[in-house]
Design a protein around this motif. Structure first.
Motif, PDB file in Angstrom:
ATOM      1  N   VAL A 128     -36.628 -18.161  13.997  1.00 31.40           N
ATOM      2  CA  VAL A 128     -35.199 -18.368  13.740  1.00 31.40           C
ATOM      3  C   VAL A 128     -34.987 -19.539  12.783  1.00 31.40           C
ATOM      4  O   VAL A 128     -34.196 -19.453  11.837  1.00 31.40           O
ATOM      5  CB  VAL A 128     -34.448 -18.595  15.079  1.00 31.40           C
ATOM      6  N   LEU A 129     -35.701 -20.643  13.000  1.00 28.07           N
ATOM      7  CA  LEU A 129     -35.535 -21.807  12.122  1.00 28.07           C
ATOM      8  C   LEU A 129     -36.008 -21.527  10.703  1.00 28.07           C
ATOM      9  O   LEU A 129     -35.304 -21.838   9.730  1.00 28.07           O
ATOM     10  CB  LEU A 129     -36.286 -23.010  12.695  1.00 28.07           C
ATOM     11  N   MET A 130     -37.187 -20.938  10.569  1.00 29.34           N
ATOM     12  CA  MET A 130     -37.742 -20.731   9.238  1.00 29.34           C
ATOM     13  C   MET A 130     -36.901 -19.744   8.429  1.00 29.34           C
ATOM     14  O   MET A 130     -36.502 -20.038   7.303  1.00 29.34           O
ATOM     15  CB  MET A 130     -39.181 -20.226   9.336  1.00 29.34           C
ATOM     16  N   TYR A 131     -36.619 -18.591   8.998  1.00 27.52           N
ATOM     17  CA  TYR A 131     -35.849 -17.596   8.251  1.00 27.52           C
ATOM     18  C   TYR A 131     -34.378 -17.985   8.136  1.00 27.52           C
ATOM     19  O   TYR A 131     -33.708 -17.608   7.178  1.00 27.52           O
ATOM     20  CB  TYR A 131     -36.017 -16.215   8.875  1.00 27.52           C
ATOM     21  N   GLY A 132     -33.866 -18.731   9.103  1.00 32.76           N
ATOM     22  CA  GLY A 132     -32.511 -19.256   8.971  1.00 32.76           C
ATOM     23  C   GLY A 132     -32.398 -20.248   7.822  1.00 32.76           C
ATOM     24  O   GLY A 132     -31.431 -20.235   7.059  1.00 32.76           O
TER      25      GLY A 132
ATOM     26  N   GLY B 142     -30.818 -21.535   2.312  1.00 31.39           N
ATOM     27  CA  GLY B 142     -31.148 -21.909   0.942  1.00 31.39           C
ATOM     28  C   GLY B 142     -30.716 -20.844  -0.067  1.00 31.39           C
ATOM     29  O   GLY B 142     -30.193 -21.168  -1.136  1.00 31.39           O
ATOM     30  N   LEU B 143     -30.922 -19.592   0.288  1.00 29.97           N
ATOM     31  CA  LEU B 143     -30.478 -18.515  -0.601  1.00 29.97           C
ATOM     32  C   LEU B 143     -28.958 -18.449  -0.692  1.00 29.97           C
ATOM     33  O   LEU B 143     -28.408 -18.140  -1.751  1.00 29.97           O
ATOM     34  CB  LEU B 143     -31.048 -17.170  -0.123  1.00 29.97           C
ATOM     35  N   ASP B 144     -28.274 -18.748   0.414  1.00 31.21           N
ATOM     36  CA  ASP B 144     -26.811 -18.816   0.379  1.00 31.21           C
ATOM     37  C   ASP B 144     -26.325 -19.899  -0.582  1.00 31.21           C
ATOM     38  O   ASP B 144     -25.397 -19.681  -1.358  1.00 31.21           O
ATOM     39  CB  ASP B 144     -26.243 -19.095   1.777  1.00 31.21           C
ATOM     40  N   ARG B 145     -26.944 -21.047  -0.506  1.00 32.22           N
ATOM     41  CA  ARG B 145     -26.549 -22.144  -1.410  1.00 32.22           C
ATOM     42  C   ARG B 145     -26.850 -21.802  -2.867  1.00 32.22           C
ATOM     43  O   ARG B 145     -26.082 -22.119  -3.756  1.00 32.22           O
ATOM     44  CB  ARG B 145     -27.299 -23.426  -1.024  1.00 32.22           C
TER      45      ARG B 145
ATOM     46  N   VAL C 146     -27.063 -15.548   8.191  1.00 35.01           N
ATOM     47  CA  VAL C 146     -27.011 -14.685   9.380  1.00 35.01           C
ATOM     48  C   VAL C 146     -28.149 -13.664   9.341  1.00 35.01           C
ATOM     49  O   VAL C 146     -28.815 -13.425  10.354  1.00 35.01           O
ATOM     50  CB  VAL C 146     -25.633 -13.984   9.475  1.00 35.01           C
ATOM     51  N   VAL C 147     -28.382 -13.093   8.166  1.00 33.40           N
ATOM     52  CA  VAL C 147     -29.483 -12.143   8.011  1.00 33.40           C
ATOM     53  C   VAL C 147     -30.812 -12.840   8.284  1.00 33.40           C
ATOM     54  O   VAL C 147     -31.689 -12.282   8.948  1.00 33.40           O
ATOM     55  CB  VAL C 147     -29.456 -11.507   6.603  1.00 33.40           C
ATOM     56  N   GLY C 148     -30.964 -14.063   7.803  1.00 31.42           N
ATOM     57  CA  GLY C 148     -32.192 -14.815   8.043  1.00 31.42           C
ATOM     58  C   GLY C 148     -32.418 -15.121   9.510  1.00 31.42           C
ATOM     59  O   GLY C 148     -33.534 -14.979  10.012  1.00 31.42           O
ATOM     60  N   ILE C 149     -31.375 -15.533  10.205  1.00 33.72           N
ATOM     61  CA  ILE C 149     -31.505 -15.852  11.629  1.00 33.72           C
ATOM     62  C   ILE C 149     -31.852 -14.602  12.430  1.00 33.72           C
ATOM     63  O   ILE C 149     -32.741 -14.620  13.289  1.00 33.72           O
ATOM     64  CB  ILE C 149     -30.212 -16.510  12.154  1.00 33.72           C
ATOM     65  N   LEU C 150     -31.170 -13.490  12.153  1.00 30.29           N
ATOM     66  CA  LEU C 150     -31.457 -12.257  12.883  1.00 30.29           C
ATOM     67  C   LEU C 150     -32.849 -11.719  12.557  1.00 30.29           C
ATOM     68  O   LEU C 150     -33.558 -11.220  13.436  1.00 30.29           O
ATOM     69  CB  LEU C 150     -30.387 -11.208  12.579  1.00 30.29           C
ATOM     70  N   SER C 151     -33.247 -11.819  11.292  1.00 22.81           N
ATOM     71  CA  SER C 151     -34.595 -11.385  10.920  1.00 22.81           C
ATOM     72  C   SER C 151     -35.652 -12.256  11.587  1.00 22.81           C
ATOM     73  O   SER C 151     -36.676 -11.747  12.063  1.00 22.81           O
ATOM     74  CB  SER C 151     -34.778 -11.448   9.408  1.00 22.81           C
TER      75      SER C 151
END
Length: 82
Positions: A30-34, A39-42, A51-56
């Protein structure tokens, strides 16, 4: 009075792994992909990739936990009826 012996540990009764490993897989996923999603959002100016990162990360952490703890024992005795 007769002494009672403690029951022997069956291979099916022994734990298969450390629960802290499962916790570590979930939290680190959760931390790494979040963080990657943040970073991609910024960088891209979006607001949904975190959200996609956290769920993935949660999904991959669950998969890693399942694949690690679902392995059969190498020293597990097979059929003893022969």
């Amino acid at each position: 009075m007769a002494q009672q012996k403690p029951p022997s540990a069956d291979p099916d009764d022994t734990p298969r792994g450390d629960p802290w490993h499962a916790f570590g897989y979930l939290v680190s996923g959760v931390l790494m992909y979040g963080l990657i999603g943040w970073g991609l959002d910024r960088w891209l100016g979006t607001s949904w990739l975190v959200v996609v990162g956290i769920l993935s990360g949660a999904g991959l952490g669950i998969f890693m936990t399942w694949s690690r703890f679902n392995k059969p024992f190498a020293d597990r005795p097979h059929d003893r009826s022969n």
